[in-house]
Design a protein around this motif. Structure first.
Motif, PDB file in Angstrom:
ATOM      1  N   GLU A 168      45.476  48.865   0.185  1.00  0.00           N
ATOM      2  CA  GLU A 168      46.030  50.049  -0.471  1.00  0.00           C
ATOM      3  C   GLU A 168      47.060  49.688  -1.539  1.00  0.00           C
ATOM      4  OE1 GLU A 168      47.520  52.263   2.809  1.00  0.00           O
ATOM      5  OE2 GLU A 168      45.564  53.067   3.397  1.00  0.00           O
ATOM      6  N   GLN A 169      47.510  48.438  -1.561  1.00  0.00           N
ATOM      7  CA  GLN A 169      48.547  48.027  -2.503  1.00  0.00           C
ATOM      8  C   GLN A 169      48.020  47.258  -3.706  1.00  0.00           C
ATOM      9  OE1 GLN A 169      52.271  46.529  -0.455  1.00  0.00           O
ATOM     10  NE2 GLN A 169      50.934  46.634   1.326  1.00  0.00           N
ATOM     11  N   VAL A 187      34.452  44.199   1.493  1.00  0.00           N
ATOM     12  CA  VAL A 187      35.234  45.222   0.792  1.00  0.00           C
ATOM     13  C   VAL A 187      34.804  45.312  -0.661  1.00  0.00           C
ATOM     14  CG1 VAL A 187      37.549  46.064   0.234  1.00  0.00           C
ATOM     15  CG2 VAL A 187      37.221  44.581   2.233  1.00  0.00           C
ATOM     16  N   ARG A 188      34.655  46.553  -1.168  1.00  0.00           N
ATOM     17  CA  ARG A 188      34.545  46.795  -2.611  1.00  0.00           C
ATOM     18  C   ARG A 188      35.687  47.694  -3.040  1.00  0.00           C
ATOM     19  NH1 ARG A 188      29.133  49.164  -4.812  1.00  0.00           N
ATOM     20  NH2 ARG A 188      30.076  48.828  -6.869  1.00  0.00           N
ATOM     21  N   ASP A 189      36.231  47.423  -4.211  1.00  0.00           N
ATOM     22  CA  ASP A 189      37.351  48.234  -4.684  1.00  0.00           C
ATOM     23  C   ASP A 189      36.904  49.677  -4.915  1.00  0.00           C
ATOM     24  OD1 ASP A 189      36.908  48.893  -7.703  1.00  0.00           O
ATOM     25  OD2 ASP A 189      36.370  46.790  -7.540  1.00  0.00           O
ATOM     26  N   GLU A 249      40.654  55.278  -1.149  1.00  0.00           N
ATOM     27  CA  GLU A 249      40.568  56.296  -2.189  1.00  0.00           C
ATOM     28  C   GLU A 249      40.989  55.718  -3.539  1.00  0.00           C
ATOM     29  OE1 GLU A 249      39.204  59.184  -1.851  1.00  0.00           O
ATOM     30  OE2 GLU A 249      38.855  58.811   0.296  1.00  0.00           O
ATOM     31  N   PRO A 250      40.284  56.077  -4.619  1.00  0.00           N
ATOM     32  CA  PRO A 250      40.653  55.561  -5.944  1.00  0.00           C
ATOM     33  C   PRO A 250      41.948  56.169  -6.444  1.00  0.00           C
ATOM     34  CG  PRO A 250      38.912  57.202  -6.137  1.00  0.00           C
ATOM     35  CD  PRO A 250      39.109  56.953  -4.658  1.00  0.00           C
ATOM     36  N   GLU A 251      42.783  55.320  -7.036  1.00  0.00           N
ATOM     37  CA  GLU A 251      44.016  55.805  -7.642  1.00  0.00           C
ATOM     38  C   GLU A 251      43.780  56.223  -9.084  1.00  0.00           C
ATOM     39  OE1 GLU A 251      48.669  54.375  -8.302  1.00  0.00           O
ATOM     40  OE2 GLU A 251      47.253  53.135  -7.177  1.00  0.00           O
TER      41      GLU A 251
END
Length: 500
Positions: A168-169, A187-189, A249-251
């Motif tokens: 998340e960071q 993991v995928r961004d 979740e996308p930022e």
């Protein structure tokens, strides 16, 4: 002096298979095109005598075949039923540091963890500065190490919670494989920049950057790891036949910014990425190139008794050239696909071939012309991209010496005008040919020595990809449009934000 974007990396992982390390070796071999500088494999096993988990590793500089040239590595060293592997390409300046060879592995209060990363963290400088102020010591110059520090600094109770908090960071592009004592994590961004696929072999799950890594081990492709998905593969997943999935979740953006250059150049044509076969998309690129620049508008001097010929710059533009010819024939314009350039497959990519005296000589060790095909003909060269233009100029010079009637150059992507900060290594903006000539196509054509130069438009590129892959997805086109979907610190030095 590169004339193509440099590859980033390839990652592979397998959980709970007796030949985990060997399967990873084969997978990395299929992904060799994604990174040719170094390779590594880490396995996880439980040492009955010592009563603890161990993570043996083997990694070194070189190609996969040379790093793992001793079969005893798999019999005696890389023991364990789970493994992850990594092929690496890095930026100049840090490539000779053995500490940067992945996968990285550490032991901390919650056990062992290893990681392999394909991509580039956009907020690496901020994270590194923060850790330096806290007195953290770094073992490498790679931004991947930052993820491990974020995990180890987390105050969450479980390892999975620590990993999720760390993810998340971070911002930017990342496809990851992680190995803990008893889990494989993929993991995928949230923007899905980098491809990552889930497969299965003999009832065991595996993950890879491209599906060609599944084909070599006869694994079944299940699906893509979704953008923002964290897949946890453990004994529970084996028993229930379904990995545990978490969502990031996308930022920024829509949650879908898949790298369109994967289709243009990077991925193997026999792979399936982002839900579609690369070969199919590249043929579509050729189709749209023909719609925008049909043969009748390109050729100027073709005699009536000799059809214009279309040749590709092998191998990445082969299918786009075929698509261009096929669409022209459908439109009623006569042309013929020919093998006019022969590639020497025993020579590495020109920009990493050591010991040559000149750039021109490097090109000549890789390509040669078929003079009997080219002589007296109107020639259209199809290539996937132009970066600096140096290789293109030498190729055109070689073709001119075969006495063609005329030479035209078509590119199945738009002019490259800006760097990538999400895992590809482009030259600085001022070194890009399109920028050097202020995007003046006629001057660029003169620079590489052709009668005309034509590019696929940015809209044409996106439409070609979306027609072949009509799912509700968006693509990152920043290298062609300067539209960056995730903010980046443009002042970051390469040493501080290494592409891996």
């Amino acid at each position: 002096m590169i004339d193509k974007p440099r590859d980033y990396c390839g990652i592979f992982g397998v959980y709970d298979h007796p030949d985990a390390a060997l399967l990873t070796y084969y997978g990395l071999h299929s992904l060799q095109h994604r990174g040719q500088e170094s390779a590594g494999i880490v396995t996880s096993s439980y040492d009955e005598e010592k009563g603890r988990w161990t993570m043996p590793a083997h990694k070194d500089f070189g190609l996969v075949l040379s790093v793992f040239d001793d079969q005893n590595i798999f019999k005696n060293e890389l023991v364990g039923n789970s493994a992850i592997g990594h092929n690496r390409y890095s930026t100049t300046g840090s490539s000779k540091n053995p500490a940067n060879i992945q996968p990285f592995r550490v032991h901390y209060r919650n056990g062992n963890i290893a990681i392999g990363h394909n991509g580039n963290l956009a907020n690496a400088k901020q994270l590194r500065d923060r850790f330096r102020q806290e007195g953290v010591l770094f073992q490498s110059t790679s931004d991947t190490e930052l993820i491990l520090h974020l995990i180890s600094h987390s105050q969450k109770d479980t390892q999975i919670e620590q990993i999720l908090e760390a993810l998340e960071q971070i911002e930017g592009a990342y496809s990851l494989v992680m190995l803990t004592d008893d889990k494989l994590i993929a993991v995928r961004d949230p923007n899905g920049f980098r491809p990552l696929a889930l497969g299965k072999i003999d009832g065991s799950y595996c993950v890879a950057s491209e599906t060609c890594a599944f084909d070599i081990i006869n694994a079944e492709y299940i699906r893509d790891v979704e953008p923002g998905e964290v897949l946890v593969i453990d004994q529970k997943a084996t028993d229930s036949k379904e990995p545990t999935s978490y969502k990031l979740e996308p930022e920024y953006g829509t949650g879908s910014s898949q790298c369109i250059f994967e289709y243009v150049y990077f991925s193997r044509p026999d792979s399936k990425i982002f839900g579609e076969n690369v070969d199919k998309v590249r043929r579509n690129l050729g189709k749209y190139l023909a719609k925008e620049h049909p043969i009748k508008e390109v050729i100027q001097k073709a005699p009536a008794d000799k059809k214009p010929i279309v040749i590709s710059v092998p191998d990445s533009s082969n299918t786009a050239a075929l698509g261009y010819v096929h669409e022209n024939q459908k439109l009623g314009f006569e042309c013929k696909f020919e093998i006019g350039l022969i590639r020497n497959h025993y020579v590495g990519r020109t920009f990493i071939s050591p010991g040559q005296k000149s750039r021109e000589q490097k090109v000549r060790t890789k390509f040669n012309t078929v003079k009997g095909v080219i002589e007296g003909r109107s020639v259209i060269i199809v290539d996937d991209s132009i970066v600096r233009g140096t290789t293109s100029r030498y190729l055109v010079d070689m073709i001119r010496k075969a006495n063609p009637r005329e030479v035209h150059f078509l590119v199945s992507s738009p002019p490259i005008i800006s760097p990538c900060y999400y895992g590809m290594d482009f030259p600085n903006p001022e070194e890009l040919m399109a920028n050097r000539f202020n995007r003046d196509i006629s001057k660029m054509a003169e620079e590489i020595g052709v009668d005309s130069l034509r590019y696929l438009s940015a809209d044409g590129l996106v439409n070609a990809v979306k027609e072949a892959n009509p799912f509700d997805k968006d693509y990152c086109t920043a290298c062609f449009t300067e539209k960056y979907p995730v903010p980046v610190n443009f002042g970051i030095a390469k040493e501080e934000n290494e592409i891996i």
